[in-house]
Design a protein around this motif. Structure first.
Motif, PDB file in Angstrom:
ATOM      1  N   ALA A 199      -7.024  -7.332  -2.791  1.00 28.63           N
ATOM      2  CA  ALA A 199      -5.807  -6.809  -2.160  1.00 28.63           C
ATOM      3  C   ALA A 199      -5.474  -7.567  -0.873  1.00 28.63           C
ATOM      4  O   ALA A 199      -4.324  -7.949  -0.639  1.00 28.63           O
ATOM      5  N   GLY A 212       0.803  -1.215   0.000  1.00 28.25           N
ATOM      6  CA  GLY A 212       0.000   0.000   0.000  1.00 28.25           C
ATOM      7  C   GLY A 212       0.840   1.271   0.000  1.00 28.25           C
ATOM      8  O   GLY A 212       0.314   2.359  -0.253  1.00 28.25           O
ATOM      9  N   ASN A 213       2.134   1.139   0.277  1.00 26.46           N
ATOM     10  CA  ASN A 213       3.050   2.291   0.277  1.00 26.46           C
ATOM     11  C   ASN A 213       4.411   1.822  -0.226  1.00 26.46           C
ATOM     12  O   ASN A 213       5.413   1.891   0.487  1.00 26.46           O
TER      13      ASN A 213
END
Length: 411
Positions: A260, A165-166
């Protein structure tokens, strides 16, 4: 010959490869595909193949150069340490630059810098195995391949999956981990200086860089047959492995249709299982090899286990297949990583160029990660995702057959 006690060498052989391989695997299998998908989702398969092709060329050249330079280096820190530390620093810089990229050209440039820097870590570091006492080489190989590379291949990926996610921050953090981890490893190993070798080098004839040597840098087949078979076996086995792991993110999302959360969970599950087997084999395979003088057979047969894991995904295509793949590929890769470097050390054709030949051999850890996505991309475009599992099985089997045909190592 330099000999370093196992109490110093073994921790370095665990921390060192984990420090370079873990961040590289995280970047190449998760962060890079995720960033490419963000930049240009329509051409993500082709772009991954492009990055892999360019990386393959750069890795092949830089690895050989790094090995040659390391073998010829004389310094108060030894042959290997200066290049390892320098490579780790520039790999960190490359990962930071990659995190800032917003288009393909700067990302590709940063990735190529990372490939060069990585191979200036790999080629000299694997030569640390030659520092092990004669009766402890299997244990040293198990520490490097079984423990260090298991942590790198799987342990770091478990953590890296949480950064999907990052992923830009992931590039930076894992780049720093490489530099810091490498510094810790070289501090523990404490390679002795070799300035005393300068006199011996000057006394030699000045023929080192003549054209004749360049043309004969690789021995002919009759001299290096077993080395070449080991190298070919590693390349085929590596492609068989990375054809799946290189596209693991897309396999979960596009082939198994996971969201996800499911993708993150499945990737972490596979790598947890493989990490457990890798660590177990790191403790078991090397000492057993030393005790029973068996090497070739377990290395060759480990590819069968890897192939079975690929077939499970092809036939079952569900969560059960993911678990089976984790177990069988974990067992196979655990044995392979524990012993394949020791096998190569046994078949090196020129003991005066250990870092060069070990470095070229260990291109299997970088060049196959570059080559496998190219092959997989071509197969996917022709026959879909399912076909890469058959390709993985076939390549793993061919790799095992090459290892079995080595003659100088009896069993």
């Amino acid at each position: 010959m330099v000999s370093i006690p196992l109490k110093r060498l073994l921790p370095g052989l665990v921390i060192g490869p984990a420090a370079w391989l873990g961040p590289y695997i995280a970047a190449s299998s998760l962060f890079l595909p995720a960033l490419i998908q963000q930049i240009n989702s329509e051409n993500k398969i082709e772009l991954v193949a492009l990055f892999s092709t360019c990386g393959m060329v750069v890795a092949a050249v830089s690895n050989m150069v790094a090995g040659l330079l390391s073998d010829r280096t004389r310094s108060r820190f030894g042959k290997r340490t200066p290049w390892i530390v320098g490579g780790a620093f520039f790999f960190m810089i490359a990962m930071i630059l990659a995190s800032m990229a917003n288009s393909v050209p700067p990302l590709l440039a940063a990735w190529m810098l990372g490939q060069v820097a990585l191979n200036f870590i790999v080629a000299p570091m694997v030569a640390w195995l030659d520092f092990a006492p004669e009766n402890g080489r299997g244990t040293a190989s198990g520490a490097y391949g079984g423990l260090g590379m298991a942590l790198g291949n799987n342990g770091f990926t478990i953590i890296a999956a949480a950064f999907l996610g990052n992923f830009r921050l992931g590039f930076i953090i894992f780049g720093i981990i490489t530099f810091v981890g490498t510094l810790i490893a070289v501090a523990i190993v404490r390679e002795p200086g070799n300035l005393n070798e300068v006199v011996a080098v000057k006394a030699e004839k000045k023929e080192k860089f003549q054209l004749k040597e360049v043309l004969t840098i690789f021995p002919k087949w009759s001299v290096g047959r077993d080395y070449y078979l080991a190298l070919i076996g590693k390349l085929f086995q590596g492609v068989g492995n990375f054809a799946i792991t290189g596209y693991l993110l897309y396999i979960m999302t596009d082939f198994l249709n996971k969201g996800a959360s499911g993708t993150q969970t499945s990737i972490q599950l596979i790598n947890t299982i493989m990490l457990i087997f890798g660590i177990a084999m790191g403790f078991i395979a090397g000492p057993i090899s030393d005790k029973f003088n068996v090497l070739k057979l377990p290395v060759a047969l480990s590819t069968i286990s890897l192939g079975i894991g690929a077939l499970s995904l092809f036939f079952l295509r569900n969560d059960t297949a993911i678990i089976i793949y984790g177990f069988t590929a974990g067992l196979g890769m655990g044995i392979w990583n524990s012993l394949d470097n020791l096998l190569n050390l046994e078949v090196i054709p020129d003991k005066e160029r250990v870092a060069f030949f070990l470095g070229v051999y260990n291109l299997g850890n970088t060049i196959t990660q570059a080559l496998a996505p190219v092959i997989a991309a071509a197969v996917i475009s022709i026959a879909g995702f399912s076909a890469i599992f058959l390709v993985s099985f076939a390549f793993a089997m061919i790799g095992g057959l090459c290892i079995l045909n080595i003659k100088s190592v009896k069993r």
